[in-house]
Design a protein around this motif. Structure first.
Motif, PDB file in Angstrom:
ATOM      1  N   ALA A   1      -5.119  90.769  59.859  1.00 47.67           N
ATOM      2  CA  ALA A   1      -6.222  89.713  59.760  1.00 47.67           C
ATOM      3  C   ALA A   1      -6.194  88.490  60.641  1.00 47.67           C
ATOM      4  N   VAL A   2      -5.821  88.913  61.970  1.00 44.94           N
ATOM      5  CA  VAL A   2      -5.724  87.775  62.911  1.00 44.94           C
ATOM      6  C   VAL A   2      -7.030  86.995  63.133  1.00 44.94           C
ATOM      7  N   TYR A   3      -7.005  85.849  62.919  1.00 45.11           N
ATOM      8  CA  TYR A   3      -8.239  84.946  63.213  1.00 45.11           C
ATOM      9  C   TYR A   3      -9.229  84.940  62.085  1.00 45.11           C
ATOM     10  N   LYS A   4      -8.901  85.958  60.888  1.00 46.78           N
ATOM     11  CA  LYS A   4      -9.901  86.013  59.866  1.00 46.78           C
ATOM     12  C   LYS A   4      -9.612  85.082  58.730  1.00 46.78           C
ATOM     13  N   ALA A   5     -10.526  84.661  57.809  1.00 47.17           N
ATOM     14  CA  ALA A   5     -10.313  84.342  56.561  1.00 47.17           C
ATOM     15  C   ALA A   5     -10.115  85.453  55.613  1.00 47.17           C
ATOM     16  N   VAL A   6      -9.216  85.139  54.457  1.00 46.57           N
ATOM     17  CA  VAL A   6      -9.081  86.201  53.496  1.00 46.57           C
ATOM     18  C   VAL A   6      -9.528  85.468  52.095  1.00 46.57           C
ATOM     19  N   VAL A   7     -10.493  86.346  51.432  1.00 41.11           N
ATOM     20  CA  VAL A   7     -10.649  85.858  50.128  1.00 41.11           C
ATOM     21  C   VAL A   7     -10.022  86.874  48.881  1.00 41.11           C
ATOM     22  N   PHE A   8      -9.444  86.207  48.146  1.00 40.22           N
ATOM     23  CA  PHE A   8      -8.763  87.054  47.136  1.00 40.22           C
ATOM     24  C   PHE A   8      -9.636  87.040  45.973  1.00 40.22           C
ATOM     25  N   LYS A   9      -9.972  88.293  45.310  1.00 37.51           N
ATOM     26  CA  LYS A   9     -10.867  88.284  44.309  1.00 37.51           C
ATOM     27  C   LYS A   9     -10.280  89.375  43.473  1.00 37.51           C
ATOM     28  N   GLY A  10     -11.022  89.585  42.090  1.00 43.05           N
ATOM     29  CA  GLY A  10     -10.645  90.653  41.286  1.00 43.05           C
ATOM     30  C   GLY A  10     -10.094  90.146  40.089  1.00 43.05           C
ATOM     31  N   PHE A  11      -9.907  91.145  38.903  1.00 43.53           N
ATOM     32  CA  PHE A  11      -9.489  91.013  37.783  1.00 43.53           C
ATOM     33  C   PHE A  11      -8.035  90.164  37.849  1.00 43.53           C
TER      34      PHE A  11
END
Lengths: 422, 163
Positions: A192-202
């Motif tokens: 995920a270099v340079y990227k933003a990570v969104v954590f979602k889900g149950f």
């Protein structure tokens, strides 16, 4: 109106624009800036060399001593003295000296210096932890932070955003640490270099802020600029329980798009272990059980919180650390330490034959208080197992959850905590 | 901005703990920091790079911590320019901020070998490999980043504009 995700919305607000696109370079106003005793000396030096006399807003600056606490050398003591003088001179409002705060990322969240919707920059790579409360937070180097101290602004490349959709109820003794190790194992250290990570889900919805901090903390281990969980009722409850003023921040528009979406079902996930010498060398604990260890370390900005210590204490209660193994427990902050004392957790550790240290980054950066020698193996609840991370380049570091670390401390070999738990 | 030298080459995912281990942080003598640069993977690095100047690496170079000592150690060890397939983002910013030229060029990262003689033209985004008679093209850096590099780093850049 263009549909935007949570990351783009925060960057829009910070740059006073109505729309931003991935790849664009923007100038943004910073809501809060943080540095610590290890990145502080270079930050102060660069600030002084820039030549402006005053910090742009001393109320928005947080300084926390945590890396070499208490100082392990004359050099560290002198560096801390230099920063103390700077804090006084610049009338910086939020200063956590030795004995007052703890590990910087824990303190930032527990003391309310990170809030939903804010843009926060810190001179430390694990600054991305505050995504757990819906902030856009990212690490930079000392000179970038000095420039923010001088101007209140920074430049940012608007990142592409990756969505991690995580579903399933976690089994007993399976923790957010196991989830994030599993994800990093799948995506790799440059996933995920340079990227933003969104954590979602149950799974994420059911997670406490503490667990979300563990997840966001390690987003940088796959090269991400930040990790973030959209604020919800858990976030709101967290601020309310601490009596910290709360604003709801931002969530993604329903039709917002992501650069990539990865889905994970963690309902059958077993405890995970990252093997030497890379954070993405991840295996289920069943594949590495039986490897002998010399040291077990529970602590750090990743896993030194109350929830982590409770889990470790549940395993350690009434048992003993295996002879020939050293167990070291490092509460992440003074507040965590006090709560752990009140709950009787510290006593459980002491009776088991573990060493309890003061809040510090300590051996997690191979600086002091548990550094390991060549030929030794350590299992640790920390975030990196790079060559030389905890001491000798010829030592081995395995990363795991506090449960797996404590279970291994009792048996002397890497152990599935589900076997030991009662 | 033009940089010339010959190549020393290493692989992927070289992290900041390898570039400069935690135990050396806090050292303010940059020449000394430079002597420890990359010693985790090549104890002879600081001697080699003094003769050559151009560090070529694979992907995700500089992953890990935010320590600015990482590019500082490389610069003082004698690195004049780093060419990579990709950089970790904090390292990328830190290198620019301390005035160490860096170039993202997957083709060059792949084709350049130890000992190749190269000329890097940052303003035009061109890398010339004299030894193999090849030319690699790369994205030109944004104007303000070139300005920061020309000034020798972010401190000098801001000093010129704010004071």
């Amino acid at each position: 109106m263009v549909a935007m995700n949570v990351v783009e919305k925060i960057l829009c607000r910070a740059s006073s624009r109505s729309v931003v696109e991935p790849g664009e370079i923007i100038r943004a106003k910073v809501d809060r800036v943080m540095f610590h005793d290890l990145t502080g000396p270079l930050t102060v030096k660069a600030f002084e060399e820039i030549g402006v006399s005053k910090v742009w807003d001393p109320d928005r600056v947080v300084v926390i001593f945590d890396h070499l606490v208490p100082p392990n050398s004359e050099r560290a003591a002198l560096n801390q003295r230099t920063i103390r003088e700077f804090v006084k001179e610049q009338k910086i409002k939020w200063f956590y000296d030795i004995g007052r705060g703890g590990i910087c990322h824990q303190v930032m969240v527990e003391k309310g210096h990170a809030k939903p919707g804010e843009l926060i920059i810190g001179a430390d790579s694990h600054t991305c932890t505050y995504g757990a409360v819906g902030a856009f937070s990212t690490g930079m180097g000392a000179t970038d932070v000095a420039a923010i101290l001088a101007t209140g602004e920074t430049w940012l490349r608007v990142p592409e955003t990756v969505c991690m959709e995580i579903d399933g109820e976690l089994g007993d003794m399976v923790t957010p640490k196991d989830v994030i190790l599993h994800i990093i194992g799948c995506l790799g250290v440059s996933g995920a270099v340079y990227k933003a990570v969104v954590f979602k889900g149950f799974t994420v919805e059911k997670m406490s802020v503490s667990g979300r901090m563990t997840m966001c903390n390690m987003a940088v281990e796959m090269g991400a600029k930040t990790g973030i969980v959209e604020p919800d009722h858990v976030t709101e409850q967290f601020f309310k329980s601490k009596n910290i003023p709360y604003s709801s921040g931002f969530v993604s528009d329903q039709n917002a798009t992501f650069d990539e979406t990865h889905t994970f079902d963690v309902s059958k996930l077993e405890p995970q272990v990252a093997c030497p010498n890379s954070v993405d060398n991840v295996k289920p604990v069943s594949e590495v059980e039986g490897i002998e260890i010399d040291q077990a370390y529970i602590g750090s900005c990743t896993n030194g919180r109350l929830e982590d210590l409770r889990l470790a204490a549940r395993i350690a209660k009434g048992r003993n650390v295996k002879p020939d193994v050293r167990a070291i427990i490092v509460p992440a902050s003074q507040e965590v330490y006090q709560e752990a004392l009140k709950e009787g957790l510290i006593e459980i550790f002491l009776q088991a034959g573990a060493l309890v240290c003061n809040p510090t980054c300590g051996a997690c950066i191979g600086a002091h208080m548990g550094v390991i020698s060549e030929g030794e193996t350590c299992i640790a609840s920390i975030n990196r197992n790079f060559i030389g991370r905890m001491g000798s380049p010829r030592a081995k570091v395995y990363l795991a959850s506090p449960a797996t670390v404590m279970a291994s401390a009792l048996t002397g070999v890497i152990t599935d905590p589900r076997r030991v738990a009662t | 901005m033009i940089v010339r030298g010959s190549v020393v080459k290493y692989g992927d995912n070289i992290d900041t703990d390898v570039i400069v281990p935690g135990k050396y942080l806090g050292i303010t003598d940059y020449e000394e920091l430079g002597r420890h640069a990359l010693e985790g993977i090549d104890p002879d690095f600081s001697n080699k790079i003094k003769q050559t100047g151009i560090l070529v690496v694979g992907e995700n170079f500089g992953c890990g911590s935010s320590r600015e000592e990482a590019p500082v150690a490389l610069k003082y060890a004698g690195v004049k320019c780093i060419i990579a397939k990709s950089f970790a983002r904090i390292f990328y910013r830190n290198a620019i901020n301390i005035g160490l030229p860096i170039v993202v060029c997957p083709e060059a990262s792949e084709k350049l070998d130890n000992g190749d003689i190269v000329t890097v033209n940052l303003a035009e985004g061109v890398i010339i490999n004299t030894s193999k008679n090849e030319v690699y093209r790369t994205k030109v850096l944004p104007e303000f980043i070139l300005e920061i590099l020309k000034d020798g780093g972010l401190v000098a850049y801001l000093r010129r504009r704010l004071t």
